[in-house]
Design a protein around this motif. Structure first.
Motif, short mmCIF file in Angstrom:
data_model
loop_
_atom_site.label_atom_id
_atom_site.label_comp_id
_atom_site.label_asym_id
_atom_site.label_seq_id
_atom_site.Cartn_x
_atom_site.Cartn_y
_atom_site.Cartn_z
N PRO A 32 0.84 7.37 -7.28
CA PRO A 32 -0.98 7.90 -6.36
C PRO A 32 -2.04 7.48 -6.94
O PRO A 32 -2.87 7.07 -6.50
CB PRO A 32 -0.22 9.15 -6.95
N ALA A 39 -6.18 4.31 -6.23
CA ALA A 39 -7.58 4.01 -5.51
C ALA A 39 -7.78 2.65 -5.09
O ALA A 39 -8.26 2.00 -4.17
CB ALA A 39 -8.30 4.66 -5.14
N ARG A 90 -5.55 0.16 -3.97
CA ARG A 90 -5.04 -0.25 -2.47
C ARG A 90 -6.41 -0.25 -1.80
O ARG A 90 -6.97 -1.31 -0.89
CB ARG A 90 -4.98 1.55 -2.25
N ASN A 112 0.74 -1.12 0.26
CA ASN A 112 -0.27 -0.08 -0.11
C ASN A 112 0.76 1.32 0.14
O ASN A 112 0.90 1.78 -0.58
CB ASN A 112 -0.34 -0.19 1.17
N LYS A 134 1.49 4.23 -3.14
CA LYS A 134 0.83 5.58 -2.80
C LYS A 134 2.36 6.78 -3.08
O LYS A 134 2.12 7.90 -3.72
CB LYS A 134 0.72 5.93 -1.39
N GLU A 135 3.25 5.45 -2.90
CA GLU A 135 4.66 6.29 -3.17
C GLU A 135 4.95 6.50 -4.49
O GLU A 135 5.11 6.99 -5.64
CB GLU A 135 6.18 6.08 -2.79
#
Length: 655
Positions: free
Chosen positions: A36, A39, A42, A28, A32-33
């Protein structure tokens, strides 16, 4: 003395779950890194983490009074502290079903649900969400006296008129008399929270005392027992299989084994009572008793184990390995470990874990291909003896090819959005057969039938009619599911993501229908129990019907939630693939454009592309490390097969 078998494997299993959860948590953060706009991915990972967090291994103990269930629990939990945690005394130490668990904290507590709640039609599951209905006692688990005083409350009784006991569904023939009054439990259910390592690592124990209590709470038989990973039926070696034992076995446990597939074992407790006979060989006598019990209960030889919970508890306290071997307690723990391994394998094949691991693998493969392509482009641009004009022409060609791939990804994403909307429109047709309105119609019809003919035969016909109606609704759902799966098949066929097991993305409603069939057969067996055959239109029969309807309602709710999750995530592998590919291409295209605009030396120009490749290489290395993590799995006890340490990426998906 060697660490207890169960404790060792529960600890290994807990480490496996936590390690896999950490792996998903790290993925996760990686998303994010490095991506981006992820969603949806994730959300898939979070669902897998929620499954791991909520997972528990539940052992249910079933047996009449004075079979040694409390001492068995003490023996299971005593290895940590070497002492008896729960108060044990001759007679009835537990009068109501008791759930023993840990919430991860240090505070011990006991929550008790008053017996008067039996006068309502509210389920136990519903009462769990109404804390003000419970009486709560907090105590210090390190203080033996405080623990004893708190837990003796579970054995509390109250004297009531026979008419009041009947309103709660109790059979007077199974109650102790006290003049003109009868004694009933003071509590309907108990929740015991203890700060204990085994419990904190996921073990949950439910004690269901006595035929009368079990028969008076249909929810235990129709919901609690089937959801357990292991059910232990306790008998006493000094009394054998009594009539009430056999009644409990045939009414509540045979249907559980035959129709719900629950793992049920028989424990012949108190084998130490046979040790003092000088004319008998204890081991030979135990073998004979196990054989007799197995034949009587129609269980395989390894499904019956003789134990002495009392001596096992003493062996743990004294750290006496010889006494522990004599108690045969490790044989019982070995059976539990086998159930634990089976549960772990089932969990590892769950659709949620499969989806998350597949996303990780596909992201890794896509990044690796993109990185190889970028390195090839850099090598081409780094050739010696190439004029600046030639280099710029090659940059323009690379930029054009990248733009074309970018347009392809963009077009695929637009197509996927359209496909997602088309699939979402299937929701109405999928859920129409199992709507709350459809279920309520069946419930109303059943209630009307029972109102006209409230007899054992009328009850049987009403149940059969109700469950057949539910089965018809699920059959209609399966037809809609088949059509929806064909749509998914066509979408994947058109996609650029190949070498994907499309069947892993199908929705499977069949397992819900099988669960329903098991519930129907179990309910049919349960309504033949003496409590319901002799009952007329009273609270127990109403609670039985309500529980059955609630179980079907819960099945519908799980099916609705599974359908919604599937509709959201069925195309997620395609969306994640296209979105991440577009993200990488977009970054690459920006670097190529910068290179064309720069007027510095060739080395300075190419440094931006080298930096981008290094960034992707670092991202790939981090992802490879995540996928390469070997998580410790519990070693199975013989004869169970050894489980793999790492969940296969293409494991069969379960819904």
């Amino acid at each position: 003395m060697e660490d207890a078998i169960l404790r060792r494997h529960i600890a290994d299993y807990d480490r496996w779950r936590k390690s896999l959860d950490s792996q998903f948590a790290a993925f996760n953060l990686w998303l994010k890194e490095h991506f981006p706009n992820s969603a949806g991915a994730r959300q898939v990972v979070q669902q897998a983490r929620a499954l791991l967090t909520e997972d528990q291994f539940t052992l249910v103990l079933v047996g009449e009074f004075s079979r040694g269930k409390t001492e068995l629990i003490n023996a299971l939990l005593s290895h940590t502290y070497g002492k008896r945690l729960l108060p044990s005394r001759p007679g009835r130490t537990t009068m109501c079903p008791t759930e023993i668990f840990s919430d991860g904290g240090e505070q011990a507590s006991l929550r008790l649900l008053p017996i008067e709640t039996l006068a309502t039609s509210t389920s136990l599951e519903s009462f769990r969400r109404i804390p003000q209905k419970w009486v709560t006692h907090e105590f210090n688990a390190e203080d033996a006296e405080a623990t004893r005083d708190a837990l003796l409350r579970v054995a509390a009784t109250k004297s009531v008129l026979p008419e009041e006991a009947a309103r709660y569904g109790f059979d007077r023939n199974h109650l102790d008399g006290k003049g003109n009054l009868v004694e009933i439990p003071a509590w309907r259910f108990a929740l015991l929270c203890l700060p204990h390592p085994l419990l904190a690592q996921g073990l949950r124990i439910i004690d269901t005392p006595g035929l009368n209590v079990l028969g008076n709470e249909p929810e235990l038989t129709l919901s609690t027992l089937p959801s357990a990973q292991a059910v232990a039926f306790l008998l006493s070696a000094d009394t054998g299989v009594s009539g009430t034992d056999l009644n409990m076995w045939e009414t509540h446990l045979v249907p559980l084994r035959q129709h719900r597939g629950t793992a049920v074992m028989a424990l012949l407790n108190k084998i130490d009572t046979t040790w003092d006979d000088p004319d008998e060989d204890p081991e030979q006598l135990l073998l004979q008793m196990r054989t007799q019990v197995g034949e009587l209960l129609n269980l395989p030889p390894d499904g019956v184990v003789g134990v002495s919970a009392k001596k096992a508890l003493l062996a743990h306290a004294r750290r006496d390995p010889q006494l522990l071997r004599q108690s045969h307690f490790e044989e019982f723990e070995t059976l539990l470990v086998q159930r634990l391994v089976e549960h772990r394998q089932k969990l590892s094949e769950h659709r949620s874990l499969h989806q998350a691991l597949t996303l990780m693998a596909d992201t890794r493969d896509l990044l690796k291909r993109r990185l190889n392509s970028s390195r090839a482009a850099l090598t081409q641009l780094q050739r010696n003896k190439v004029s600046k004009d030639t280099q710029f022409a090659e940059l323009a060609q690379l930029q054009k090819a990248t733009q074309e791939q970018h347009r392809t990804c963009h077009h695929e994403l637009l197509t996927l959005k359209s496909s997602q909307r088309m699939l979402a429109r299937k929701r109405t047709a999928l859920l129409a057969p199992i709507s709350s309105q459809q279920l309520q119609l069946l419930i109303n019809e059943t209630s009307s039938t029972l109102h006209q003919r409230w007899t054992p035969l009328g009850l049987a016909k009403a149940i059969d009619s109700f469950m057949e109606g539910v089965d018809h609704q699920l059959a209609n759902l399966e037809s809609e599911v088949e059509r929806a799966n064909r749509v998914v098949d066509a979408i994947f066929e058109r996609s650029t993501l190949k070498n994907v097991d499309v069947s892993a993305q199908y929705f499977n409603a069949g397992i819900f229908r099988l669960s329903l069939h098991g519930l129907h057969r179990q309910a049919a067996q349960l309504r033949r129990s003496p409590q319901l055959l002799l009952a007329r239109r009273n609270r127990l029969t109403q609670r039985f019907i309500t529980t059955l309807a609630n179980e079907v309602g819960r099945l519908y709710n799980r099916l609705t939630a599974a359908t919604d999750t599937w509709l959201e995530q069925a195309l997620e592998p395609l969306k994640q693939h296209a979105q991440y590919h577009k993200h990488l291409l977009n970054r690459h295209m920006i670097k190529l454009t910068e290179l064309k605009q720069k007027t510095h030396s060739k080395r300075t120009d190419l440094r931006a592309l080298e930096t981008e490749i290094l960034r992707n290489d670092n991202a790939l290395t981090a992802l490879e490390e995540l996928l390469g993590q070997s998580t410790a799995a519990p070693l199975p006890a013989a004869p169970a097969p050894r489980a793999d340490n790492v969940t296969p990426l293409k494991a069969p998906a379960s819904h």
